[in-house]
Write a protein that holds these residues in place. Sequence first.
Motif, PDB file in Angstrom:
ATOM      1  N   TYR A 132       1.573  21.606   7.451  1.00 44.42           N
ATOM      2  CA  TYR A 132       0.290  22.042   7.998  1.00 44.42           C
ATOM      3  C   TYR A 132      -0.705  22.339   6.883  1.00 44.42           C
ATOM      4  O   TYR A 132      -0.319  22.568   5.736  1.00 44.42           O
ATOM      5  CB  TYR A 132       0.490  23.304   8.861  1.00 44.42           C
ATOM      6  CG  TYR A 132       1.335  23.036  10.080  1.00 44.42           C
ATOM      7  CD1 TYR A 132       0.745  22.627  11.267  1.00 44.42           C
ATOM      8  CD2 TYR A 132       2.715  23.160  10.041  1.00 44.42           C
ATOM      9  CE1 TYR A 132       1.522  22.347  12.389  1.00 44.42           C
ATOM     10  CE2 TYR A 132       3.496  22.883  11.156  1.00 44.42           C
ATOM     11  CZ  TYR A 132       2.889  22.482  12.322  1.00 44.42           C
ATOM     12  OH  TYR A 132       3.646  22.199  13.434  1.00 44.42           O
ATOM     13  N   ARG A 133      -1.973  22.330   7.235  1.00 41.34           N
ATOM     14  CA  ARG A 133      -3.025  22.718   6.292  1.00 41.34           C
ATOM     15  C   ARG A 133      -2.805  24.152   5.834  1.00 41.34           C
ATOM     16  O   ARG A 133      -2.139  24.937   6.515  1.00 41.34           O
ATOM     17  CB  ARG A 133      -4.399  22.593   6.955  1.00 41.34           C
ATOM     18  CG  ARG A 133      -4.786  21.165   7.220  1.00 41.34           C
ATOM     19  CD  ARG A 133      -6.182  21.093   7.752  1.00 41.34           C
ATOM     20  NE  ARG A 133      -6.493  19.684   7.991  1.00 41.34           N
ATOM     21  CZ  ARG A 133      -7.669  19.236   8.288  1.00 41.34           C
ATOM     22  NH1 ARG A 133      -8.686  20.076   8.413  1.00 41.34           N
ATOM     23  NH2 ARG A 133      -7.870  17.963   8.486  1.00 41.34           N
TER      24      ARG A 133
ATOM     25  N   GLY B 260      -0.805  26.435  14.146  1.00 44.00           N
ATOM     26  CA  GLY B 260      -0.820  24.991  13.934  1.00 44.00           C
ATOM     27  C   GLY B 260       0.077  24.234  14.887  1.00 44.00           C
ATOM     28  O   GLY B 260      -0.137  23.054  15.147  1.00 44.00           O
ATOM     29  N   GLY B 261       1.080  24.913  15.406  1.00 42.92           N
ATOM     30  CA  GLY B 261       2.000  24.250  16.316  1.00 42.92           C
ATOM     31  C   GLY B 261       2.923  25.239  17.001  1.00 42.92           C
ATOM     32  O   GLY B 261       3.044  26.397  16.576  1.00 42.92           O
TER      33      GLY B 261
ATOM     34  N   SER C 204       8.251  19.634  18.303  1.00 39.83           N
ATOM     35  CA  SER C 204       6.974  20.294  18.063  1.00 39.83           C
ATOM     36  C   SER C 204       5.864  19.811  18.976  1.00 39.83           C
ATOM     37  O   SER C 204       5.772  18.620  19.296  1.00 39.83           O
ATOM     38  CB  SER C 204       6.527  20.041  16.615  1.00 39.83           C
ATOM     39  OG  SER C 204       7.431  20.618  15.701  1.00 39.83           O
TER      40      SER C 204
ATOM     41  N   LEU D 195      -4.688  20.415  12.362  1.00 38.84           N
ATOM     42  CA  LEU D 195      -4.078  21.347  11.412  1.00 38.84           C
ATOM     43  C   LEU D 195      -2.831  20.776  10.729  1.00 38.84           C
ATOM     44  O   LEU D 195      -2.229  21.428   9.888  1.00 38.84           O
ATOM     45  CB  LEU D 195      -3.737  22.666  12.115  1.00 38.84           C
ATOM     46  CG  LEU D 195      -4.934  23.418  12.705  1.00 38.84           C
ATOM     47  CD1 LEU D 195      -4.477  24.661  13.449  1.00 38.84           C
ATOM     48  CD2 LEU D 195      -5.946  23.766  11.628  1.00 38.84           C
ATOM     49  N   VAL D 196      -2.449  19.544  11.083  1.00 40.49           N
ATOM     50  CA  VAL D 196      -1.269  18.892  10.509  1.00 40.49           C
ATOM     51  C   VAL D 196      -1.687  18.001   9.348  1.00 40.49           C
ATOM     52  O   VAL D 196      -2.674  17.276   9.439  1.00 40.49           O
ATOM     53  CB  VAL D 196      -0.542  18.052  11.584  1.00 40.49           C
ATOM     54  CG1 VAL D 196       0.524  17.164  10.976  1.00 40.49           C
ATOM     55  CG2 VAL D 196       0.059  18.954  12.643  1.00 40.49           C
ATOM     56  N   THR D 197      -0.908  18.061   8.256  1.00 42.72           N
ATOM     57  CA  THR D 197      -1.177  17.158   7.135  1.00 42.72           C
ATOM     58  C   THR D 197      -0.252  15.954   7.137  1.00 42.72           C
ATOM     59  O   THR D 197      -0.651  14.864   6.755  1.00 42.72           O
ATOM     60  CB  THR D 197      -1.067  17.885   5.782  1.00 42.72           C
ATOM     61  OG1 THR D 197       0.241  18.445   5.646  1.00 42.72           O
ATOM     62  CG2 THR D 197      -2.126  18.974   5.668  1.00 42.72           C
TER      63      THR D 197
ATOM     64  N   ALA E  54       3.627  26.556  12.221  1.00 40.09           N
ATOM     65  CA  ALA E  54       4.168  26.528  13.585  1.00 40.09           C
ATOM     66  C   ALA E  54       4.931  27.816  13.847  1.00 40.09           C
ATOM     67  O   ALA E  54       5.459  28.448  12.929  1.00 40.09           O
ATOM     68  CB  ALA E  54       5.092  25.324  13.758  1.00 40.09           C
TER      69      ALA E  54
ATOM     70  N   ALA F 116      -2.121  27.414   8.024  1.00 37.74           N
ATOM     71  CA  ALA F 116      -1.637  27.056   9.360  1.00 37.74           C
ATOM     72  C   ALA F 116      -0.126  26.857   9.314  1.00 37.74           C
ATOM     73  O   ALA F 116       0.429  26.457   8.292  1.00 37.74           O
ATOM     74  CB  ALA F 116      -2.319  25.791   9.866  1.00 37.74           C
TER      75      ALA F 116
ATOM     76  N   VAL G 250       1.911  20.119  18.398  1.00 37.99           N
ATOM     77  CA  VAL G 250       1.053  20.503  17.276  1.00 37.99           C
ATOM     78  C   VAL G 250      -0.428  20.368  17.615  1.00 37.99           C
ATOM     79  O   VAL G 250      -0.812  19.661  18.546  1.00 37.99           O
ATOM     80  CB  VAL G 250       1.358  19.657  16.017  1.00 37.99           C
ATOM     81  CG1 VAL G 250       2.825  19.792  15.621  1.00 37.99           C
ATOM     82  CG2 VAL G 250       0.982  18.198  16.215  1.00 37.99           C
TER      83      VAL G 250
END
Length: 169
Positions: free
Chosen positions: A96-97, A40-41, A78, A84-86, A102, A100, A80
């Motif tokens: 992240y979702r 995700g990151g 980050s 995939l980021v919430t 980092a 997912a 990202v």
Amino acid sequence: RTFWLAFLDIDEFLVPLSKPGSADDVPPLSRLLRPYERFGGLVLHWMMMGSAGHLRRPAGGTLANYGEALGLDGHVKSIVRPELVTRPLSPHHFAYREGAFAVNEDGFPVAGPCSYPTARHLRVNHYYYKSQQDFEAKIARGLATPVPGGARTLDNFYAGCTRPGVRDT
């Protein structure tokens, strides 16, 4: 439409440290990020940059005037994958979702704003101190994201100025 999105402050510069392989048509930064595409990151660490002894803001640009590295810091910034980021959790890290997350350059999961420092391929040069004049202006602006005990003082500047630095071009 955006595969990678970096979250950096105006006094932070993304610095590639290694030359990616391959002579294909993929831009060099994309090649450096390629090993992290399944995450995700990617979190990158700060190289804290010093004042180089400047009390007043010198003529010229940041890179030319502040080439004194004070050391790699545990704080991260980050890059990202937006899909995939919430939500942001701070200027440093994100939620992240499901499934997912980092990682740092070693592929180690990083859930917060800090991690053990590593910078073999990429880092973020953080021009935190600059001149005393710049630091006084930073104090006057206050913190963008207040944290307990996070008030800046000239003592912070002087402590940073007295740390031994290494010329970093």
